[in-house]
Design an enzyme around this catalytic site. Sequence first.
Site, PDB file in Angstrom:
ATOM      1  N   PHE A 114       0.826  -1.216  -0.048  1.00  0.00           N
ATOM      2  CA  PHE A 114      -0.041   0.072   0.054  1.00  0.00           C
ATOM      3  C   PHE A 114       0.988   1.030  -0.120  1.00  0.00           C
ATOM      4  CE2 PHE A 114      -4.480   1.045   0.768  1.00  0.00           C
ATOM      5  CZ  PHE A 114      -5.087  -0.153   0.109  1.00  0.00           C
ATOM      6  N   GLN A 227      -8.316  14.890   2.489  1.00  0.00           N
ATOM      7  CA  GLN A 227      -7.378  13.774   1.734  1.00  0.00           C
ATOM      8  C   GLN A 227      -7.969  13.822   0.097  1.00  0.00           C
ATOM      9  OE1 GLN A 227      -6.712   9.632   2.314  1.00  0.00           O
ATOM     10  NE2 GLN A 227      -4.614  10.289   2.366  1.00  0.00           N
ATOM     11  N   HIS A 229      -7.879  11.392  -2.852  1.00  0.00           N
ATOM     12  CA  HIS A 229      -7.403  10.283  -3.201  1.00  0.00           C
ATOM     13  C   HIS A 229      -6.977  10.144  -4.790  1.00  0.00           C
ATOM     14  CE1 HIS A 229      -7.465   5.939  -3.847  1.00  0.00           C
ATOM     15  NE2 HIS A 229      -7.539   5.567  -2.583  1.00  0.00           N
ATOM     16  N   LEU A 239     -14.815   5.579  -5.584  1.00  0.00           N
ATOM     17  CA  LEU A 239     -13.221   5.093  -5.310  1.00  0.00           C
ATOM     18  C   LEU A 239     -12.753   3.974  -6.285  1.00  0.00           C
ATOM     19  CD1 LEU A 239     -11.057   5.649  -3.235  1.00  0.00           C
ATOM     20  CD2 LEU A 239     -11.723   3.554  -2.271  1.00  0.00           C
ATOM     21  N   HIS A 337     -11.741  12.194  -0.418  1.00  0.00           N
ATOM     22  CA  HIS A 337     -11.718  10.909   0.233  1.00  0.00           C
ATOM     23  C   HIS A 337     -11.815  10.938   1.797  1.00  0.00           C
ATOM     24  CE1 HIS A 337     -11.148   6.720   0.357  1.00  0.00           C
ATOM     25  NE2 HIS A 337     -10.260   6.774   1.013  1.00  0.00           N
ATOM     26  N   ARG A 372      -3.172  10.845   5.422  1.00  0.00           N
ATOM     27  CA  ARG A 372      -3.081   9.739   6.105  1.00  0.00           C
ATOM     28  C   ARG A 372      -2.532   8.473   5.120  1.00  0.00           C
ATOM     29  NH1 ARG A 372      -7.181   5.445   5.033  1.00  0.00           N
ATOM     30  NH2 ARG A 372      -8.544   6.869   4.052  1.00  0.00           N
TER      31      ARG A 372
HETATM   32  C1  LIG Z   1     -14.900   4.222  -0.435  1.00  0.00           C
HETATM   33  C2  LIG Z   1     -13.988   4.141   0.787  1.00  0.00           C
HETATM   34  C3  LIG Z   1     -13.192   3.100   0.840  1.00  0.00           C
HETATM   35  C4  LIG Z   1     -12.408   3.139   1.928  1.00  0.00           C
HETATM   36  N1  LIG Z   1     -11.314   2.217   1.950  1.00  0.00           N
HETATM   37  C5  LIG Z   1     -10.507   2.200   3.243  1.00  0.00           C
HETATM   38  C6  LIG Z   1      -9.554   1.152   3.108  1.00  0.00           C
HETATM   39  O1  LIG Z   1      -9.436   0.210   2.515  1.00  0.00           O
HETATM   40  N2  LIG Z   1      -8.675   1.108   4.325  1.00  0.00           N
HETATM   41  C7  LIG Z   1      -8.707   2.280   5.281  1.00  0.00           C
HETATM   42  O2  LIG Z   1      -7.922   2.179   6.193  1.00  0.00           O
HETATM   43  N3  LIG Z   1      -9.837   3.161   5.219  1.00  0.00           N
HETATM   44  C8  LIG Z   1     -10.670   3.268   3.948  1.00  0.00           C
HETATM   45  N4  LIG Z   1     -11.703   4.136   4.027  1.00  0.00           N
HETATM   46  C9  LIG Z   1     -11.759   5.080   5.089  1.00  0.00           C
HETATM   47  C10 LIG Z   1     -12.316   4.357   6.188  1.00  0.00           C
HETATM   48  O3  LIG Z   1     -13.366   3.236   5.489  1.00  0.00           O
HETATM   49  C11 LIG Z   1     -13.288   5.424   6.946  1.00  0.00           C
HETATM   50  O4  LIG Z   1     -12.353   6.220   7.503  1.00  0.00           O
HETATM   51  C12 LIG Z   1     -13.718   4.237   8.350  1.00  0.00           C
HETATM   52  O5  LIG Z   1     -14.375   3.361   7.840  1.00  0.00           O
HETATM   53  C13 LIG Z   1     -14.571   5.529   9.260  1.00  0.00           C
HETATM   54  O6  LIG Z   1     -15.301   4.573  10.216  1.00  0.00           O
HETATM   55  P1  LIG Z   1     -16.226   5.423  11.288  1.00  0.00           P
HETATM   56  O7  LIG Z   1     -16.389   4.136  11.998  1.00  0.00           O
HETATM   57  O8  LIG Z   1     -15.457   6.108  11.796  1.00  0.00           O
HETATM   58  O9  LIG Z   1     -17.418   6.084  10.433  1.00  0.00           O
HETATM   59  P2  LIG Z   1     -18.538   5.401   9.584  1.00  0.00           P
HETATM   60  O10 LIG Z   1     -18.436   4.071   9.089  1.00  0.00           O
HETATM   61  O11 LIG Z   1     -18.650   6.380   8.509  1.00  0.00           O
HETATM   62  O12 LIG Z   1     -19.880   5.139  10.382  1.00  0.00           O
HETATM   63  C14 LIG Z   1     -20.511   6.493  11.108  1.00  0.00           C
HETATM   64  C15 LIG Z   1     -21.654   6.140  11.797  1.00  0.00           C
HETATM   65  O13 LIG Z   1     -22.277   7.236  12.268  1.00  0.00           O
HETATM   66  C16 LIG Z   1     -23.431   7.433  12.071  1.00  0.00           C
HETATM   67  N5  LIG Z   1     -24.022   8.613  12.308  1.00  0.00           N
HETATM   68  C17 LIG Z   1     -23.444   9.830  11.635  1.00  0.00           C
HETATM   69  N6  LIG Z   1     -24.227  10.936  11.727  1.00  0.00           N
HETATM   70  C18 LIG Z   1     -25.299  10.517  12.767  1.00  0.00           C
HETATM   71  C19 LIG Z   1     -26.327  11.055  13.097  1.00  0.00           C
HETATM   72  N7  LIG Z   1     -26.577  12.588  13.006  1.00  0.00           N
HETATM   73  N8  LIG Z   1     -27.272  10.376  14.124  1.00  0.00           N
HETATM   74  C20 LIG Z   1     -27.002   9.104  14.216  1.00  0.00           C
HETATM   75  N9  LIG Z   1     -26.099   8.466  13.799  1.00  0.00           N
HETATM   76  C21 LIG Z   1     -24.823   9.082  12.837  1.00  0.00           C
HETATM   77  C22 LIG Z   1     -23.856   6.584  10.757  1.00  0.00           C
HETATM   78  O14 LIG Z   1     -25.426   6.011  10.863  1.00  0.00           O
HETATM   79  C23 LIG Z   1     -22.954   5.543  10.952  1.00  0.00           C
HETATM   80  O15 LIG Z   1     -23.237   4.438  11.698  1.00  0.00           O
HETATM   81  C24 LIG Z   1     -12.268   4.061   2.787  1.00  0.00           C
HETATM   82  C25 LIG Z   1     -13.148   4.819   2.857  1.00  0.00           C
HETATM   83  C26 LIG Z   1     -14.168   5.217   1.782  1.00  0.00           C
HETATM   84  C27 LIG Z   1     -15.293   6.308   1.581  1.00  0.00           C
END
Ligand SMILES: Cc1cc2nc3c(=O)[nH]c(=O)nc-3n(C[C@H](O)[C@H](O)[C@H](O)COP(=O)(O)OP(=O)(O)OC[C@H]3O[C@@H](n4cnc5c(N)ncnc54)[C@H](O)[C@@H]3O)c2cc1C
Length: 558
Positions: A114, A227, A229, A239, A337, A372
């Site tokens: 990576f 960031q 991407h 993506l 991203h 990142r």
């Molecule tokens: C397409 C894509 C591919 C990626 N691939 C990678 C990868 O391969 N490796 C890597 O390390 N990172 C990757 N990333 C980044 C990584 O996936 C994210 O940064 C990470 O998953 C975020 O996780 P989280 O738990 O912080 O938030 P999320 O998974 O976004 O969850 C947010 C949660 O908050 C809740 N929420 C938000 N606002 C409210 C509200 N007002 N009321 C109630 N609930 C709310 C939502 O319902 C959800 O459950 C990728 C990101 C994207 C977009």
Amino acid sequence: MFDHDVLIIGAGLAGMRAALAAGENGADVAVVTKVHPVRSHSNAAQGGINAALTDRGDDWKEHAYDTIKGSDYLGDQDAVSIMCMEAGQEVINMEHMGVIFNRDEEGRLGTRAFGGQRRERTFFVSDFTGQALLHVLYEQVLKVGVRIYEEWFLLSLIVEEGECCGAVVMEIRSGEIRVIRAKAVIMASGGLGRVFEPSTNALICTGDGMGIAYRAGASLMDMEMVQYHPTTLKGSGVLITEGARGEGAYLLNANGERFMERYAPNMMELASRDVVSRSEQTEINEGRGINGCVMLDVRHLGERLIRERLSQILEIARDFANVDLLTEPIPIQPGMHYQMGGIKTDVNGQTQLPGLYAAGECANVSVHGGNRLGANSLLDTLVFGRRSGEHAAEMTRTKSHKAITDKAAEGDRSYIQDLLDHDESGDMFGRIRMEMGQVMNRYLAVYRDQEGMEFALSKVRELRERFRLVHVPDKGKTFNTNLMFTLELGMMVDCAETIALSAIERKESRGAHTRTDMPDRDDENWLKHILVKSTVDGPQVDHLPVVITDWEPQVRTY
Ligand SMILES: Cc1cc2nc3c(=O)[nH]c(=O)nc-3n(C[C@H](O)[C@H](O)[C@H](O)COP(=O)(O)OP(=O)(O)OC[C@H]3O[C@@H](n4cnc5c(N)ncnc54)[C@H](O)[C@@H]3O)c2cc1C
């Protein structure tokens, strides 16, 4: 009114990992999420998760160095060390819980290369790693009896005597507004990708938690670090995983050259993301692109590898760009991203507001700094999600609830009624959201300058004025998505303002923040974080030195 020890906002990987840890440590835990847990954006993560396993001859210090160099020395080195030290155990825990990682030839956990890392340490499940992790964690969370408020929307945090002690939430199905009391709240609400248009992020990534914590008094840090991407589809912004380049894909310009030779002769396509995105943008700006894009070519990897390890992007390319990756290169461009910045926390997830924790993309423990590394975000969600859950469970053991009542929801009830009462003269949310996204994507993208950033800030402030009159035609109670999207927009405008303000504040180029009018990094004056806090007089900007332990800043080349 409901009572819980630990209330977690968000059911992505950070929220789920926090819930599991707090539940296993004896706390009564609840999770609020605006979508079904496995529809959280974590589900879309493709490429993988980093860890340095010692039995592979790897060393957490090597991983830490790559992360710090990747961050352009803005990551706090104490926090980076913890993340890299605890990474191996976290990945093995997930494997033991049931995540079926890809294997190598000898049947051990397999790795892929990576960006920005000198050795292969990215563990993966084909190109749908996030989905595999999230589904397994969801099962585990159900097993420990966590209560999930599914399709409930966070409206605000309740703060009493300087302490966060619960949240006001809306049940989306009924429109009912309720108070949940908690001894600790963990914000795990994900990123703000959709403040920019387009973005790789799901439509639900609207920065709600960052906006709400900011309004409640927590500081946001490093918000200028957005960031881009290197490989996203033109138009839709979908993506194409870095895993493609990890497996050996080439980037080509209009002349068919692997142009990364000019910018990063050692790491080529696998330099850090900010470096690759800038290189692509330079090629495009200097006339060596094709319709605002460069090409990603995977053909030489062969059909078998592509079908086995890149199956999802094979489908995405076909469905969204009408390109068959097996026979032709695909046009791609840098696209928004990830937000490196977020709610400032310590290494146990504690924010500056007592009782409030944050973890995952909405938080900033300061492990990503100015840029990142790919596959470090999933790791961040798990390590700091767990640490927040453990710390919050421990903290609530000896604590009692604050004496709050249902009255705490009155402010939100009247705010929503007021929104619904606006007449038809205002814009609907969609127009404001699109204008904001486009202006951010134009002026706070890969290359920035003073004039553009100032224009973006004034535009965001103008949009905020228009938002005050926003029109919500749907007055219903049941599943009023029109109202929900409008509430999200309010948070997005606040986030956009902090991004533009912080970017204007930073008078140098570092990581993802590259100014054409100030192209050099300036360690003497800017080896520090920028914080923004909300006050009655508007946003207040502050600075904080970067924590340096073992790795002195060096010139960054790949
Ligand atoms: C397409 C894509 C591919 C990626 N691939 C990678 C990868 O391969 N490796 C890597 O390390 N990172 C990757 N990333 C980044 C990584 O996936 C994210 O940064 C990470 O998953 C975020 O996780 P989280 O738990 O912080 O938030 P999320 O998974 O976004 O969850 C947010 C949660 O908050 C809740 N929420 C938000 N606002 C409210 C509200 N007002 N009321 C109630 N609930 C709310 C939502 O319902 C959800 O459950 C990728 C990101 C994207 C977009």
